[in-house]
Write a protein that holds these residues in place. Structure first.
Motif, PDB file in Angstrom:
ATOM      1  N   THR A   1     -13.064 -94.533  82.965  1.00 49.99           N
ATOM      2  CA  THR A   1     -12.468 -94.046  82.172  1.00 49.99           C
ATOM      3  C   THR A   1     -11.016 -94.604  81.356  1.00 49.99           C
ATOM      4  O   THR A   1     -10.608 -94.440  80.237  1.00 49.99           O
ATOM      5  CB  THR A   1     -11.760 -93.194  83.599  1.00 49.99           C
ATOM      6  N   MET A   2     -10.881 -95.867  82.263  1.00 47.16           N
ATOM      7  CA  MET A   2      -9.348 -96.912  80.828  1.00 47.16           C
ATOM      8  C   MET A   2     -10.319 -97.468  80.275  1.00 47.16           C
ATOM      9  O   MET A   2      -9.327 -97.423  79.454  1.00 47.16           O
ATOM     10  CB  MET A   2      -9.000 -97.807  82.377  1.00 47.16           C
ATOM     11  N   PHE A   3     -11.716 -97.688  80.229  1.00 42.33           N
ATOM     12  CA  PHE A   3     -11.601 -98.640  79.278  1.00 42.33           C
ATOM     13  C   PHE A   3     -11.956 -97.176  77.955  1.00 42.33           C
ATOM     14  O   PHE A   3     -11.737 -97.476  76.596  1.00 42.33           O
ATOM     15  CB  PHE A   3     -13.555 -98.874  79.316  1.00 42.33           C
ATOM     16  N   ALA A   4     -12.262 -96.475  78.261  1.00 40.89           N
ATOM     17  CA  ALA A   4     -12.551 -95.128  77.259  1.00 40.89           C
ATOM     18  C   ALA A   4     -11.492 -94.724  77.123  1.00 40.89           C
ATOM     19  O   ALA A   4     -11.354 -94.758  75.463  1.00 40.89           O
ATOM     20  CB  ALA A   4     -13.122 -93.594  77.846  1.00 40.89           C
ATOM     21  N   ALA A   5     -10.370 -94.532  77.404  1.00 41.22           N
ATOM     22  CA  ALA A   5      -8.116 -93.993  77.499  1.00 41.22           C
ATOM     23  C   ALA A   5      -8.024 -95.218  76.881  1.00 41.22           C
ATOM     24  O   ALA A   5      -7.556 -95.162  75.535  1.00 41.22           O
ATOM     25  CB  ALA A   5      -7.719 -93.986  78.800  1.00 41.22           C
ATOM     26  N   THR A   6      -8.144 -96.814  76.827  1.00 40.23           N
ATOM     27  CA  THR A   6      -7.293 -97.190  76.388  1.00 40.23           C
ATOM     28  C   THR A   6      -8.057 -98.015  74.417  1.00 40.23           C
ATOM     29  O   THR A   6      -7.228 -98.740  74.045  1.00 40.23           O
ATOM     30  CB  THR A   6      -7.704 -98.963  76.846  1.00 40.23           C
ATOM     31  N   GLY A   7      -9.419 -98.041  75.028  1.00 39.44           N
ATOM     32  CA  GLY A   7     -10.310 -98.280  73.656  1.00 39.44           C
ATOM     33  C   GLY A   7     -10.021 -97.440  72.557  1.00 39.44           C
ATOM     34  O   GLY A   7      -9.579 -97.262  71.315  1.00 39.44           O
ATOM     35  N   TYR A   8      -9.748 -95.778  73.155  1.00 40.43           N
ATOM     36  CA  TYR A   8      -9.165 -94.306  71.906  1.00 40.43           C
ATOM     37  C   TYR A   8      -8.170 -94.889  71.638  1.00 40.43           C
ATOM     38  O   TYR A   8      -8.072 -94.448  70.343  1.00 40.43           O
ATOM     39  CB  TYR A   8     -10.014 -93.227  72.877  1.00 40.43           C
ATOM     40  N   ASP A   9      -7.501 -95.010  72.583  1.00 48.93           N
ATOM     41  CA  ASP A   9      -5.614 -95.291  71.670  1.00 48.93           C
ATOM     42  C   ASP A   9      -5.612 -96.577  71.323  1.00 48.93           C
ATOM     43  O   ASP A   9      -4.760 -96.346  70.014  1.00 48.93           O
ATOM     44  CB  ASP A   9      -5.150 -95.443  73.152  1.00 48.93           C
ATOM     45  N   ILE A  10      -6.573 -97.753  71.025  1.00 44.97           N
ATOM     46  CA  ILE A  10      -6.265 -98.450  70.923  1.00 44.97           C
ATOM     47  C   ILE A  10      -6.097 -98.073  69.252  1.00 44.97           C
ATOM     48  O   ILE A  10      -6.506 -98.881  68.106  1.00 44.97           O
ATOM     49  CB  ILE A  10      -6.879 -99.853  71.097  1.00 44.97           C
ATOM     50  N   TYR A  11      -7.514 -97.784  69.063  1.00 44.74           N
ATOM     51  CA  TYR A  11      -8.278 -97.070  67.371  1.00 44.74           C
ATOM     52  C   TYR A  11      -7.349 -96.601  66.902  1.00 44.74           C
ATOM     53  O   TYR A  11      -7.380 -95.985  65.635  1.00 44.74           O
ATOM     54  CB  TYR A  11      -9.634 -96.445  67.823  1.00 44.74           C
ATOM     55  N   LYS A  12      -6.899 -95.086  67.534  1.00 52.95           N
ATOM     56  CA  LYS A  12      -6.176 -94.507  66.836  1.00 52.95           C
ATOM     57  C   LYS A  12      -4.584 -95.040  66.564  1.00 52.95           C
ATOM     58  O   LYS A  12      -3.809 -94.207  65.772  1.00 52.95           O
ATOM     59  CB  LYS A  12      -5.609 -93.307  67.772  1.00 52.95           C
ATOM     60  N   ASN A  13      -3.900 -96.415  67.148  1.00 46.91           N
ATOM     61  CA  ASN A  13      -2.754 -96.898  66.686  1.00 46.91           C
ATOM     62  C   ASN A  13      -3.425 -98.532  66.589  1.00 46.91           C
ATOM     63  O   ASN A  13      -2.682 -98.903  66.285  1.00 46.91           O
ATOM     64  CB  ASN A  13      -1.847 -96.923  68.303  1.00 46.91           C
ATOM     65  N   LEU A  14      -4.072 -98.746  65.621  1.00 46.31           N
ATOM     66  CA  LEU A  14      -4.214-100.216  65.045  1.00 46.31           C
ATOM     67  C   LEU A  14      -3.269-100.278  64.069  1.00 46.31           C
ATOM     68  O   LEU A  14      -3.177-101.645  64.154  1.00 46.31           O
ATOM     69  CB  LEU A  14      -5.857 -99.343  64.188  1.00 46.31           C
ATOM     70  N   ASN A  15      -3.028 -99.405  63.417  1.00 41.02           N
ATOM     71  CA  ASN A  15      -1.244 -99.340  62.483  1.00 41.02           C
ATOM     72  C   ASN A  15      -0.430-100.517  62.864  1.00 41.02           C
ATOM     73  O   ASN A  15       0.621-100.774  61.814  1.00 41.02           O
ATOM     74  CB  ASN A  15      -1.721 -98.459  61.444  1.00 41.02           C
ATOM     75  N   ILE A  16      -0.055-100.061  64.852  1.00 40.95           N
ATOM     76  CA  ILE A  16       1.305-100.632  64.865  1.00 40.95           C
ATOM     77  C   ILE A  16       0.239-102.275  65.549  1.00 40.95           C
ATOM     78  O   ILE A  16       1.769-102.538  66.101  1.00 40.95           O
ATOM     79  CB  ILE A  16       1.802 -99.486  65.798  1.00 40.95           C
ATOM     80  N   LEU A  17      -0.760-102.340  65.756  1.00 45.05           N
ATOM     81  CA  LEU A  17      -1.001-103.557  66.466  1.00 45.05           C
ATOM     82  C   LEU A  17      -0.440-104.462  65.765  1.00 45.05           C
ATOM     83  O   LEU A  17      -1.849-105.532  65.268  1.00 45.05           O
ATOM     84  CB  LEU A  17      -2.153-103.690  67.482  1.00 45.05           C
ATOM     85  N   ASP A  18       0.128-104.960  65.158  1.00 43.41           N
ATOM     86  CA  ASP A  18       0.330-106.929  64.411  1.00 43.41           C
ATOM     87  C   ASP A  18       0.287-107.773  65.917  1.00 43.41           C
ATOM     88  O   ASP A  18       0.179-107.591  66.807  1.00 43.41           O
ATOM     89  CB  ASP A  18       1.503-106.530  63.725  1.00 43.41           C
TER      90      ASP A  18
END
Length: 260
Positions: A186-203
């Motif tokens: 559950t957490m792997f999926a939620a974390t992976g998807y959230d990071i993918y959707k917000n790559l633009n803010i991860l400097d």
């Protein structure tokens, strides 16, 4: 968000992730008092992403049960299906519920449910299932379905799945252990998807903050899991029910005061 705030939130995440008191709820409330709510999308991504540290703690503590055979992993996958499907479809709507007021209300509601379920447990004379290898695929799916309620902040993922396990007939310890294990996909999926959707803010700065928060969450989660399993092997969940109600009422009153 700075590194000090990341460390504090990492501690809160690790200590509360596997307790049935809503880690996300406590993270939102802690973030409010730390003054990080205004940071917007990154804070929401941070709150979800540092759960990876907590997942590693589960693997570390329960590896002897997780690697008993392929069967347990298949059951975890079955349990993950409802959450994965509903979470994917409702992702953009779920984030809108991440408010302090929602957390406070759901803490109270969840606390009342825990008290009612524990009252039922104490009245029941049935022998409780206590062997993780005896969990059926149907039971895994039902618990996974109940996990979907945890998409509402303040409900608690572990709280929803533990309650489901208790109602099905699991012992308190088995309900907690399966809840912890179900957190892995559950957490792997939620974390992976959230990071993918917000790559633009991860400097580079934000990635460093995520890393620090994740490491702190791993360390504090190790302590929390071990103490929690020891606690529920001897005592009931009633104290967690009262805690949820108390903290929910306090925060409802606080938010009413500052918005009055």
């Amino acid at each position: 968000m700075d590194f000090f705030q990341a460390i504090v939130l990492g501690i809160v995440e690790g200590l509360t992730e596997f307790l049935p008191i809503s880690s996300t709820g406590h993270m939102i409330l802690a973030g409010h008092f730390l003054g990080v709510e205004q940071d917007g999308d990154f804070v929401k991504t941070f709150e979800i992403s540092i759960q990876l540290g907590s997942i590693l703690a589960v693997l570390f503590v329960l590896y002897h049960k997780l690697f008993k055979g392929l069967d347990i992993w298949l059951k975890l996958c079955v349990g993950f299906v409802p959450t994965g499907l509903i979470g994917f479809l409702a992702y953009k709507y779920v984030r809108e519920f991440f408010t302090s007021q929602t957390v406070a209300v759901m803490l109270i509601v969840g606390g009342i449910i825990f008290l009612l379920v524990e009252y039922r447990q104490q009245k029941s004379q049935k022998i409780k299932k206590d062997d993780i290898t005896k969990i059926t695929y149907k039971e895994a799916f039902v618990i996974g379905l109940c996990q979907c309620f945890a998409m509402i902040p303040g409900t608690s993922r572990s709280g929803a799945t533990i309650v489901a396990g208790l109602l099905i007939g699991f012992s308190r310890t088995l309900a907690a252990e399966f809840s912890f294990m179900l957190a892995i996909p559950t957490m792997f999926a939620a974390t992976g998807y959230d990071i993918y959707k917000n790559l633009n803010i991860l400097d580079s700065q934000n990635l460093a903050i995520l890393f620090v928060g994740g490491v702190v969450a791993f360390i504090s989660a190790l302590l929390s899991i071990k103490l929690f399993l020891r606690f529920v092997s001897r005592f009931s969940y009633i104290s967690f029910g009262y805690y949820r109600i108390l903290i929910g009422v306090i925060f409802l009153f606080y938010f009413w005061q500052i918005h009055a």
